[in-house]
Motif scaffolding. Structure first.
Motif, short mmCIF file in Angstrom:
data_model
loop_
_atom_site.label_atom_id
_atom_site.label_comp_id
_atom_site.label_asym_id
_atom_site.label_seq_id
_atom_site.Cartn_x
_atom_site.Cartn_y
_atom_site.Cartn_z
N VAL A 1 0.83 -1.20 0.00
CA VAL A 1 0.00 0.00 0.00
C VAL A 1 0.87 1.26 0.00
N GLY A 2 0.41 2.27 -0.74
CA GLY A 2 1.14 3.53 -0.82
C GLY A 2 0.29 4.71 -0.37
N ARG A 3 0.81 5.88 -0.65
CA ARG A 3 0.19 7.10 -0.13
C ARG A 3 -1.23 7.32 -0.66
N GLY A 4 -1.58 6.63 -1.75
CA GLY A 4 -2.93 6.74 -2.26
C GLY A 4 -3.99 6.36 -1.24
N ILE A 5 -3.61 5.67 -0.18
CA ILE A 5 -4.56 5.25 0.86
C ILE A 5 -4.99 6.43 1.74
N LYS A 6 -4.22 7.49 1.67
CA LYS A 6 -4.57 8.81 2.26
C LYS A 6 -4.53 8.91 3.77
N GLU A 7 -5.15 7.98 4.49
CA GLU A 7 -5.20 8.11 5.96
C GLU A 7 -4.97 6.77 6.62
N LYS A 8 -4.47 6.87 7.83
CA LYS A 8 -4.23 5.66 8.62
C LYS A 8 -5.52 4.85 8.78
N GLU A 9 -6.61 5.57 8.94
CA GLU A 9 -7.91 4.92 9.17
C GLU A 9 -8.33 4.04 8.00
N ILE B 1 -8.58 -1.42 4.84
CA ILE B 1 -9.10 -1.90 3.55
C ILE B 1 -8.09 -2.85 2.90
N VAL B 2 -6.82 -2.43 2.91
CA VAL B 2 -5.81 -3.28 2.28
C VAL B 2 -5.46 -4.48 3.18
N GLU B 3 -5.61 -4.29 4.49
CA GLU B 3 -5.42 -5.43 5.39
C GLU B 3 -6.43 -6.53 5.06
N GLU B 4 -7.66 -6.10 4.81
CA GLU B 4 -8.70 -7.08 4.48
C GLU B 4 -8.40 -7.76 3.14
N LEU B 5 -7.89 -6.98 2.18
CA LEU B 5 -7.52 -7.56 0.89
C LEU B 5 -6.40 -8.59 1.07
N ALA B 6 -5.40 -8.21 1.86
CA ALA B 6 -4.28 -9.13 2.09
C ALA B 6 -4.78 -10.42 2.73
N ALA B 7 -5.69 -10.30 3.69
CA ALA B 7 -6.23 -11.48 4.37
C ALA B 7 -6.99 -12.35 3.39
N ALA B 8 -7.83 -11.74 2.57
CA ALA B 8 -8.64 -12.51 1.61
C ALA B 8 -7.74 -13.22 0.59
N PHE B 9 -6.70 -12.54 0.17
CA PHE B 9 -5.80 -13.04 -0.87
C PHE B 9 -4.78 -14.03 -0.28
N GLY B 10 -4.62 -13.99 1.06
CA GLY B 10 -3.62 -14.83 1.71
C GLY B 10 -2.22 -14.25 1.54
N ALA B 11 -2.13 -12.91 1.53
CA ALA B 11 -0.87 -12.23 1.25
C ALA B 11 -0.33 -11.51 2.48
N GLU B 12 0.97 -11.24 2.47
CA GLU B 12 1.58 -10.37 3.48
C GLU B 12 1.30 -8.92 3.08
N LEU B 13 1.22 -8.05 4.07
CA LEU B 13 1.02 -6.64 3.80
C LEU B 13 2.37 -5.92 3.81
N ALA B 14 2.61 -5.11 2.78
CA ALA B 14 3.83 -4.30 2.72
C ALA B 14 3.42 -2.87 2.40
N ALA B 15 4.41 -1.97 2.32
CA ALA B 15 4.07 -0.56 2.08
C ALA B 15 5.23 0.19 1.45
N SER B 16 4.89 1.34 0.88
CA SER B 16 5.92 2.27 0.40
C SER B 16 6.36 3.13 1.58
N ARG B 17 7.41 3.85 1.36
CA ARG B 17 8.03 4.62 2.44
C ARG B 17 7.12 5.62 3.17
N PRO B 18 6.35 6.43 2.44
CA PRO B 18 5.55 7.44 3.16
C PRO B 18 4.62 6.83 4.22
N ILE B 19 4.16 5.62 3.99
CA ILE B 19 3.28 4.94 4.95
C ILE B 19 4.05 4.66 6.25
N ILE B 20 5.31 4.30 6.09
CA ILE B 20 6.17 4.03 7.24
C ILE B 20 6.55 5.35 7.92
#
Ligand SMILES: Cc1cc2nc3c(=O)[nH]c(=O)nc-3n(C[C@H](O)[C@H](O)[C@H](O)COP(=O)(O)OP(=O)(O)OC[C@H]3O[C@@H](n4cnc5c(N)ncnc54)[C@H](O)[C@@H]3O)c2cc1C
Ligand SMILES: Nc1ncnc2c1ncn2[C@@H]1O[C@H](COP(=O)(O)O)[C@@H](O)[C@H]1O
Lengths: 256, 316
Positions: free
Chosen positions: B202-210, B214-233
């Motif tokens: 996930v990158g800055r397009g997600i806009k807010e921490k809140e 949404i992407v956590e749910e996608l990762a769970a459904a897909f069976g994937a690990e969640l990662a991010a671009s730098r601005p999220i960190i």
């Protein structure tokens, strides 16, 4: 500690960029602008160092008249005063030329510490701070993720590649290029915005700084890069494109 | 008239980007009819097995920008190359601008391509994190300093040969203003993204921490690990161990789904090796689509929920 922070005004992140008629830069008259992201972190670091050790924070920015907006925002956040190198023709300079102007203005201030961002969002040269350090014969550190003062020296945490870090100690005065994420940015308060209006902004021209340096680099043209790899692109209603992608993931990539 | 490529070696280990730049140097030498040499602070070893005029070695020393600038200044004064090429590594970012300035020269950094037009060399750089390109001409006499972006040239196009090795003695920089300590990593990572088969990033397009859920749910459904671009960190929305890119982890999963990530080079170097890259971005011109196999141009806030539903359906 007297800290100078170099801040650059750049087009807002989601701007629609169009090449201008000359083909030498972008159409910049209808854009909105903001502070270059790492420079916001550099300013915040300067403010926090001042809060801890006392002193003064001076923001410095080179650019046309519109830059005064970004300078005001820095003053509203807490910079004590600012220097505006106001020139419209800076676009013709290369990174050495621009750094020479900044260095001349910084030298006259005799700061203890100079902070810059590690890289500008528009040009992305990633070198202005290092060049300034060499021009002023100061030690420097790049990609800085922490700064502490230790008996008249500073000890900084540098970011290396692949998640590695390194501490380096150096004497003052020094130049540091600040990496995004080093601290938590503050917002300007109403009080700060009010106060900013009364703070000093000194305007300098290139002529005050030894004149416009000659450029070694010449722009031939700016253009939209041609896309080489052909991704399969889905456009349309969310449900439709999602179904198409899942079909690919299931039957071609075979991961569902 | 010659080309000098400065390679990077730390504790005997080569930086892979050096080989890419060496390949670029060989090609430039061919195009301009110039001999090519390499130099390294450390051991010549594999560099002497490339088709080169010569490999200069300077005795290994601890890295500081002061020490390396002083050393390479002496070497360049001796060799007098027309072009000096660097791989655009973090170490090069740290000393190359200083070295060029010491010669009163500009460094053209992070070049993605060069070409020869007539007898002029045209250098191509990216602007606005890859949204635009700029063609540049670098005037004046040598040495001309140029650093090359990661992945711009292929290391496997390096031509083999044998090069003479010449040890070059320097007078060490005596200032010792900088006191470096040993490199370290932050505390052990709880997640190992390099072992993940599927990654949703996930990158800055997600806009807010809140919105991260949404992407956590996608990762769970897909069976994937969640990662991010730098601005999220940087914003503290996800921990550092989930950062992908030049400062974070380098991953090569079966599928890497980049959501609201623009595709800056520092992110791309960390995930380009994925077998299949999916990009979801509202900007059809985002550079991420350049490396993608599948792309959805659209608003992630509409696309991701639909995707979760479709994945669940497909798995049911
Ligand atoms: C030395 C150095 C090291 C760095 N190291 C790293 C690193 O390790 N990892 C890393 O990632 N970066 C790193 N960076 C930063 C890098 O240059 C970029 O700034 C960063 O990757 C940008 O992150 P992003 O793509 O999430 O954000 P942005 O560039 O801001 O992109 C956001 C994207 O989201 C899209 N978007 C917005 N809203 C929506 C929506 N509603 N739906 C769909 N799409 C939307 C936009 O079109 C845009 O393309 C480094 C930089 C430097 C200089
Ligand atoms: N015109 C400018 N005015 C003030 N600071 C600048 C300017 N250009 C660059 N800088 C500083 O230098 C840093 C690196 O920029 P660059 O070398 O262009 O990537 C930026 O993050 C700023 O801190």
């Amino acid at each position: 500690m007297k800290i100078l922070v170099a801040i650059k005004q750049v087009p807002a992140r989601d701007s629609q960029l169009r090449v201008d008629a000359s083909g030498q830069w972008i159409q910049d008259n209808d854009l909105t602008y903001e502070i270059n992201e790492p420079d916001a972190y550099a300013l915040e670091e300067a403010l926090q160092l001042k809060e801890k050790h006392g002193g003064e924070v001076v923001a410095i920015s080179a650019g046309p008249g519109r830059v005064s907006q970004t300078i005001r925002e820095a003053l509203a956040k807490g910079a004590d005063r600012a220097i505006h190198i106001e020139e419209t023709s800076l676009g013709g300079l290369d990174s050495l030329g621009l750094s020479k102007l900044l260095a001349a203005a910084i030298k006259a201030e005799q700061p203890d510490l100079v902070l810059t961002g590690l890289q500008s969002d528009d040009l992305g040269s990633g070198q202005t701070g290092v060049v300034i350090a060499e021009l002023l014969a100061m030690p420097h550190g790049t990609l800085i993720m922490a700064v502490e003062k230790v008996d008249g020296n500073i000890r900084v945490k540098r970011e290396l590649e692949d998640g590695w870090f390194q501490h380096v100690t150096m004497p003052l005065p020094a130049v540091l290029t600040i990496q995004s994420g080093i601290n938590k940015l503050r917002y300007a308060t109403l009080m700060g915005i009010k106060k900013a209006k009364t703070k000093e902004v000194k305007t300098l021209k290139a002529a005050d700084l030894g004149g416009l340096p000659e450029a070694q680099v010449q722009t031939l043209k700016v253009y939209t890069p041609s896309r080489t790899k052909q991704a399969q692109i889905f456009e349309g209603p969310a449900k439709e494109v999602a179904a198409k992608l899942v079909e690919k993931l299931k039957f071609e990539v075979r991961v569902i | 008239m010659s080309i000098l490529v400065l390679l990077e070696q730390t504790g005997g280990n080569w930086h892979r980007m050096g080989w890419e730049t060496l390949a670029a140097g060989q090609q430039l030498g061919q195009a301009l009819g110039l001999p090519v040499a390499a130099a390294v602070i450390g051991e010549a070893k594999e560099a002497a097995e490339a088709k080169l005029d010569r490999v200069y070695t300077i005795a290994a020393m601890d890295y500081t920008p002061d020490a390396f600038t002083a050393a390479f200044k002496q070497l360049i004064d001796h060799v007098k190359p027309t072009y000096v090429l660097f791989p655009h590594t973090y170490q090069v970012r740290d000393f190359a601008p200083k070295l060029a300035t010491r010669f009163g020269k500009v460094l053209v950094s992070d070049v993605v391509r060069w070409r020869v037009e007539g007898d002029a060399l045209v250098l191509v750089r990216q602007l606005f994190q890859g949204k635009l390109n700029i063609d540049l001409a670098l005037g004046g006499d040598g040495p001309k300093f140029i650093s090359i972006q990661a992945g711009a040239y292929r290391a496997d196009s390096l031509e083999a040969g044998t090069a003479a090795v010449e040890a070059f003695a320097i007078t060490a920089d005596a200032s010792a203003r900088l006191k470096p300590e040993a490199p370290f990593r932050e505390a052990a990572r709880a997640v190992d993204l390099t072992a993940a088969d599927l990654i949703v990033s996930v990158g800055r397009g997600i806009k807010e921490k809140e919105n991260i859920h949404i992407v956590e749910e996608l990762a769970a459904a897909f069976g994937a690990e969640l990662a991010a671009s730098r601005p999220i960190i940087d914003n503290g929305w996800l921990p550092m161990e989930r950062q992908v890119g030049s400062s974070g982890q380098t991953v090569a999963p079966k599928v890497y789904m980049a959501i609201g990530i623009s595709g800056a080079i520092q992110h791309l170097v960390g995930m380009k090796g994925a077998k299949c890259i999916v990009a979801i971005n509202k900007d059809a011109n985002a550079p991420i689509f350049e490396v993608a196999d599948y792309g959805i141009v659209g608003d992630l806030f509409e696309v991701v929920p639909a995707l979760i539903e479709e994945i669940k359906k497909a798995k049911a």
